[in-house]
Design an enzyme around this catalytic site. Structure first.
Site, PDB file in Angstrom:
ATOM      1  N   GLU A  16       0.950  -1.287  -0.032  1.00 36.21           N
ATOM      2  CA  GLU A  16      -0.148  -0.009   0.010  1.00 36.21           C
ATOM      3  C   GLU A  16       0.828   1.230  -0.077  1.00 36.21           C
ATOM      4  O   GLU A  16       0.246   2.284   0.247  1.00 36.21           O
ATOM      5  CB  GLU A  16      -1.096  -0.001   1.212  1.00 36.21           C
ATOM      6  CG  GLU A  16      -2.046  -1.012   1.155  1.00 36.21           C
ATOM      7  CD  GLU A  16      -3.000  -0.947   2.246  1.00 36.21           C
ATOM      8  OE1 GLU A  16      -3.726  -0.209   2.066  1.00 36.21           O
ATOM      9  OE2 GLU A  16      -2.840  -1.629   3.408  1.00 36.21           O
ATOM     10  N   LYS A 136      -5.728 -10.802  10.296  1.00 32.33           N
ATOM     11  CA  LYS A 136      -7.140 -11.184  10.191  1.00 32.33           C
ATOM     12  C   LYS A 136      -7.293 -12.347  11.276  1.00 32.33           C
ATOM     13  O   LYS A 136      -8.622 -12.570  11.629  1.00 32.33           O
ATOM     14  CB  LYS A 136      -7.215 -11.276   8.771  1.00 32.33           C
ATOM     15  CG  LYS A 136      -7.410 -10.257   7.863  1.00 32.33           C
ATOM     16  CD  LYS A 136      -7.952 -10.429   6.310  1.00 32.33           C
ATOM     17  CE  LYS A 136      -7.739  -9.252   5.401  1.00 32.33           C
ATOM     18  NZ  LYS A 136      -6.362  -8.661   5.214  1.00 32.33           N
ATOM     19  N   PHE A 180     -13.917 -17.391   0.093  1.00 30.61           N
ATOM     20  CA  PHE A 180     -12.930 -16.453  -0.024  1.00 30.61           C
ATOM     21  C   PHE A 180     -11.762 -16.855   0.527  1.00 30.61           C
ATOM     22  O   PHE A 180     -11.824 -17.362   1.623  1.00 30.61           O
ATOM     23  CB  PHE A 180     -13.427 -15.138   0.456  1.00 30.61           C
ATOM     24  CG  PHE A 180     -14.254 -14.136  -0.541  1.00 30.61           C
ATOM     25  CD1 PHE A 180     -13.772 -13.660  -1.629  1.00 30.61           C
ATOM     26  CD2 PHE A 180     -15.639 -14.468  -0.455  1.00 30.61           C
ATOM     27  CE1 PHE A 180     -14.573 -12.768  -2.292  1.00 30.61           C
ATOM     28  CE2 PHE A 180     -16.533 -13.802  -1.432  1.00 30.61           C
ATOM     29  CZ  PHE A 180     -16.084 -13.030  -2.288  1.00 30.61           C
ATOM     30  N   LYS A 182      -8.090 -15.470   1.890  1.00 33.85           N
ATOM     31  CA  LYS A 182      -7.337 -14.432   2.217  1.00 33.85           C
ATOM     32  C   LYS A 182      -5.921 -14.618   2.800  1.00 33.85           C
ATOM     33  O   LYS A 182      -6.107 -15.270   3.923  1.00 33.85           O
ATOM     34  CB  LYS A 182      -8.237 -13.563   3.129  1.00 33.85           C
ATOM     35  CG  LYS A 182      -9.528 -12.994   2.779  1.00 33.85           C
ATOM     36  CD  LYS A 182     -10.364 -12.366   3.725  1.00 33.85           C
ATOM     37  CE  LYS A 182     -11.611 -11.840   3.231  1.00 33.85           C
ATOM     38  NZ  LYS A 182     -12.477 -11.221   4.321  1.00 33.85           N
ATOM     39  N   SER A 188      -5.241  -3.753   1.731  1.00 36.58           N
ATOM     40  CA  SER A 188      -6.070  -3.266   0.460  1.00 36.58           C
ATOM     41  C   SER A 188      -6.394  -4.734  -0.331  1.00 36.58           C
ATOM     42  O   SER A 188      -6.261  -4.643  -1.510  1.00 36.58           O
ATOM     43  CB  SER A 188      -5.197  -2.440  -0.180  1.00 36.58           C
ATOM     44  OG  SER A 188      -5.659  -1.189   0.168  1.00 36.58           O
ATOM     45  N   SER A 189      -6.641  -5.664   0.223  1.00 35.87           N
ATOM     46  CA  SER A 189      -7.301  -6.937  -0.507  1.00 35.87           C
ATOM     47  C   SER A 189      -6.153  -7.650  -1.503  1.00 35.87           C
ATOM     48  O   SER A 189      -6.684  -8.248  -2.087  1.00 35.87           O
ATOM     49  CB  SER A 189      -8.539  -6.362  -1.140  1.00 35.87           C
ATOM     50  OG  SER A 189      -9.478  -5.938  -0.436  1.00 35.87           O
ATOM     51  N   GLU A 219     -16.248 -18.501   4.617  1.00 33.51           N
ATOM     52  CA  GLU A 219     -17.677 -18.539   3.864  1.00 33.51           C
ATOM     53  C   GLU A 219     -18.138 -17.361   3.252  1.00 33.51           C
ATOM     54  O   GLU A 219     -17.495 -16.293   3.484  1.00 33.51           O
ATOM     55  CB  GLU A 219     -18.628 -18.942   5.091  1.00 33.51           C
ATOM     56  CG  GLU A 219     -18.868 -17.752   5.912  1.00 33.51           C
ATOM     57  CD  GLU A 219     -20.511 -18.049   6.668  1.00 33.51           C
ATOM     58  OE1 GLU A 219     -21.289 -18.512   6.336  1.00 33.51           O
ATOM     59  OE2 GLU A 219     -20.279 -17.328   8.115  1.00 33.51           O
ATOM     60  N   GLU A 225     -21.709  -4.075   1.280  1.00 32.37           N
ATOM     61  CA  GLU A 225     -20.598  -3.797   2.345  1.00 32.37           C
ATOM     62  C   GLU A 225     -20.535  -2.259   2.649  1.00 32.37           C
ATOM     63  O   GLU A 225     -20.725  -1.207   2.017  1.00 32.37           O
ATOM     64  CB  GLU A 225     -19.211  -3.714   1.071  1.00 32.37           C
ATOM     65  CG  GLU A 225     -19.222  -5.113   0.407  1.00 32.37           C
ATOM     66  CD  GLU A 225     -17.693  -4.850  -0.409  1.00 32.37           C
ATOM     67  OE1 GLU A 225     -16.739  -4.755   0.229  1.00 32.37           O
ATOM     68  OE2 GLU A 225     -17.719  -5.453  -1.507  1.00 32.37           O
ATOM     69  N   ASN A 315      -9.584  -1.694  10.174  1.00 34.65           N
ATOM     70  CA  ASN A 315      -8.438  -1.105   9.583  1.00 34.65           C
ATOM     71  C   ASN A 315      -7.816  -0.024  10.525  1.00 34.65           C
ATOM     72  O   ASN A 315      -8.617   1.173  10.718  1.00 34.65           O
ATOM     73  CB  ASN A 315      -8.572  -0.364   8.398  1.00 34.65           C
ATOM     74  CG  ASN A 315      -8.709  -1.342   7.189  1.00 34.65           C
ATOM     75  OD1 ASN A 315      -7.896  -2.133   6.581  1.00 34.65           O
ATOM     76  ND2 ASN A 315     -10.156  -1.671   7.108  1.00 34.65           N
ATOM     77  N   SER A 324     -11.184   8.321   0.212  1.00 31.15           N
ATOM     78  CA  SER A 324     -11.446   7.392   1.341  1.00 31.15           C
ATOM     79  C   SER A 324     -12.628   7.703   2.341  1.00 31.15           C
ATOM     80  O   SER A 324     -13.108   8.922   2.447  1.00 31.15           O
ATOM     81  CB  SER A 324     -10.174   7.553   2.313  1.00 31.15           C
ATOM     82  OG  SER A 324      -8.975   7.107   1.429  1.00 31.15           O
TER      83      SER A 324
END
Length: 354
Positions: A16, A136, A180, A182, A188-189, A219, A225, A315, A324
């Site tokens: 980032e 996470k 998903f 991760k 930032s994904s 899941e 969002e 975050n 933002s």
């Protein structure tokens, strides 16, 4: 009244880096120059700390070519930055630091630990809250005990991928597709994928493993969002803003959808099922307090069609770019960017007085 010296850190070694360089321009623009003299220090992607002369250098990228190196001294008796210009050395006492750093090696407790050693007051969450919020998996472990709904998950370690069939069997036993995948520590994904079948799951696991040794398989939650801004902590009451909605231009809100796709949009105060917005606000405060947050955070959720609120992530140094959500949410609540930045700086100055 004499002005204080505020050190503003930006850039960093994470994925980032570019976003930080965008955020810091807005932060600098809203720092009260009548109260603070600024020392701008950019951190290159290679980890070099460089004194930066102006916002113009940040915008055009020439700050990376600067010749004056900066060292934040860990000596608690100095509270200073050491500037090295060839053979010339200058010591600049620092009153406060605003680390506008997103992602690893900036938002994850590492820089915060250095600032704790130096005893220089700083904006934002401390070592513990920064570290667990960046990770996470550990955020989920904490939230598990809060009574806040979150996506069910299967943790996977990189070394376990040597037995890929066993990992896939464990995931398929728990979840139906799609899922998903991760990396536990990434911003930032980056490295996040949606897997529709076994083959895509294997690819997604290997991609996530490129970014971190800890991986989450979650899941799929079908919902809108929704994001909420939080302010306070320490010796201040925790406040939550209203809510905003992300309308992603892509299948999910990945890095490109956030920063490179003009069709992605944000909506402030969207219409949600009865009571959902307040449930988001209460859950955001609960998560922030559970991780021992301080200063600021953006807490992200899904809201399902029946109004169920599902926590996604927190975050601790949210973006401050022109698009933002964090500053936009506080502006909608009547707190200007000037007021917001001043509030964060003032809170930082009292950090070691609690």
């Amino acid at each position: 009244m004499s002005k204080k010296t505020a050190v503003v850190l930006f850039g960093g070694q994470s994925s980032e880096h570019v976003v930080s360089c965008m955020s810091v321009v807005n932060v600098i623009d809203h720092i009260n120059k009548d109260k603070y003299d600024l020392l701008l220090i950019g951190i290159t992607e290679e980890g070099h700390w460089i004194k930066t002369e102006s916002v113009k250098e940040i915008k055009d990228g020439t700050w990376r070519e600067g010749s004056v190196r900066a060292i934040l001294s860990p000596d608690a008796g100095m509270g200073a930055v050491i500037l090295l210009d060839g053979t010339k050395t200058e010591l600049v006492e620092a009153d406060v630091v605003f680390p506008v750093l997103h992602g690893l090696l900036g938002e994850d407790g590492t820089v915060q630990g250095l600032l704790e050693l130096s005893r220089i007051p700083y904006v934002g969450c401390g070592v513990l809250s920064s570290a667990v919020s960046m990770d996470k998996l550990y955020t989920k472990i904490i939230v598990d005990d809060l009574g806040v709904r979150q996506a069910a998950y299967v943790p996977v370690m990189r070394h376990q991928l040597k037995n890929m069939e066993q990992v896939i069997a464990r995931v398929e036993e728990r979840f139906d597709y799609p899922v998903f995948v991760k990396p536990s520590n990434a911003g930032s994904s980056k490295g996040v994928s949606r897997a529709e079948d076994k083959k895509e799951l294997e690819t997604a696991l290997l991609e996530a493993a490129r970014h971190d040794r800890k991986i989450l398989v979650e899941e799929m939650i079908v919902g809108r969002e929704i994001e909420c801004a939080v302010l306070g902590g320490g010796n201040q009451p925790v406040k939550a803003s209203g809510v905003g909605e992300i309308l992603a231009a892509a299948e999910f809100y990945d890095f490109d959808a956030k920063y490179n796709n003009a069709d992605s949009k944000t909506v402030i105060d969207p219409q949600l099922p009865d009571g959902a917005a307040e449930r988001v606000r209460e859950a955001a405060k609960a998560v922030f307090q559970a991780v021992d947050g301080r200063g600021l955070a953006r807490v992200d959720f899904f809201v399902k069609s029946d109004g169920t609120v599902v926590f996604n992530e927190i975050n601790t140094m949210p973006g401050f770019t022109a698009i933002s959500m964090y500053p936009m949410l506080w502006e909608a609540a009547g707190i200007s960017k000037d007021q917001l930045v001043n509030c964060l700086m003032e809170d930082a100055l009292s950090r070691f007085d609690d």
